[in-house]
Design an enzyme around this catalytic site. Structure first.
Site, PDB file in Angstrom:
ATOM      1  N   CYS A 195       0.832  -1.197   0.000  1.00 33.14           N
ATOM      2  CA  CYS A 195       0.000   0.000   0.000  1.00 33.14           C
ATOM      3  C   CYS A 195       0.876   1.260   0.000  1.00 33.14           C
ATOM      4  O   CYS A 195       1.821   1.364  -0.776  1.00 33.14           O
ATOM      5  CB  CYS A 195      -0.940  -0.060   1.203  1.00 33.14           C
ATOM      6  SG  CYS A 195      -2.346   1.060   1.136  1.00 33.14           S
ATOM      7  N   THR A 196       0.599   2.208   0.891  1.00 33.16           N
ATOM      8  CA  THR A 196       1.375   3.449   0.921  1.00 33.16           C
ATOM      9  C   THR A 196       2.746   3.271   1.554  1.00 33.16           C
ATOM     10  O   THR A 196       3.485   4.244   1.687  1.00 33.16           O
ATOM     11  CB  THR A 196       0.606   4.552   1.672  1.00 33.16           C
ATOM     12  OG1 THR A 196       0.292   4.097   2.990  1.00 33.16           O
ATOM     13  CG2 THR A 196      -0.665   4.918   0.933  1.00 33.16           C
TER      14      THR A 196
END
Length: 261
Positions: free
Chosen positions: A149-150
């Site tokens: 993800c981030t």
């Protein structure tokens, strides 16, 4: 004898092997009896040491999904690491996962995994020089450096994605490309050298199975996938941002924002 999940699973596996042998075939991966690999007292070969970084505000499945997969690698050691030992809370604040080691206690890993978070957690981690310095130091000697993800934004903030292709959470893709020297690729996971980035949250499981195949071979990775029964068949066909309705994207981001602290 008390029945436990482990004894039950062992009994099931033994039954399967017996059935295959009775049919006149050798079980997959079997070797001739008498070789060191078949001795009950033979130690497992040392497996990979896998470290998963935790920081305040991470998304729960980002570290725990990959941990479920990678902990099944033969001989693997999976350890949760944070700035300080102790419980680290998720982006919703409802769950805490225990960090068994501090970054000051770990300087070498075979695999480093950096999870993603909500805006608060990601921004704080990207500006945390102690974490970024540690990530760079561990990356110098790792076999694989990964993110979910981030988490790729944090790798980028550490300078590890310069000039590379990478993926991230779909809503963070424009920021990744406009802020760093990174080419965003809208795939579930993207490999660039020894760095593997995964897209949002659940994509960490896909990435981990791919990583398992690189570490232990495709057969072992396939067996792990079966062991954890990862055969996703979601009730809705709405998980791909490339085809999602704009109104659904807006609602998705609002639900995330409302659930985070």
């Amino acid at each position: 004898m008390t029945t436990t999940r482990r004894t039950l699973l062992r009994g099931t596996a033994a039954t399967a092997v017996t059935a295959v042998t009775a049919a006149g075939a050798s079980p997959a991966g079997a070797v001739e009896s008498g070789t060191p690999a078949t001795r009950a007292d033979s130690p497992l070969p040392p497996g990979p040491r896998i470290g998963i970084l935790l920081y305040d505000g991470y998304s729960l499945l980002d570290p725990t999904g990959p941990a479920e997969v990678l902990s099944r690698l033969p001989g693997a050691e999976v350890v949760m690491i944070a700035e300080r030992r102790g419980p680290v809370r998720t982006d919703t604040g409802d769950v805490r996962v225990m960090a068994e080691r501090s970054i000051g206690e770990v300087d070498r890993l075979d695999v480093l995994l950096v999870p993603g978070a909500g805006n608060r957690g990601t921004v704080a981690a990207m500006g945390n020089q102690a974490l970024l310095t540690w990530i760079r130091a561990v990356h110098r000697h790792s076999r694989w450096t990964t993110s979910v993800c981030t988490g790729s934004l944090i790798l980028a903030a550490a300078g590890l994605l310069d000039g590379r292709r990478a993926t991230t959470y779909w809503a963070s893709a424009p920021y990744l490309e406009s802020t760093f020297d990174v080419t965003y690729v809208p795939e579930r996971y993207v490999r660039s050298g020894k760095i593997i980035t995964a897209a949002g949250v659940s994509a960490g499981i896909d990435m981990s199975l791919y990583l398992a195949s690189l570490i232990a071979g495709e057969t072992t990775a396939r067996a792990i996938q079966l062991a954890v029964e990862y055969d996703p068949r979601p009730p809705f066909d709405s998980g791909d941002a490339a085809t999602a309705d704009p109104r659904l994207k807006t609602l998705a981001l609002q639900l995330l924002a409302d659930s985070q602290i």
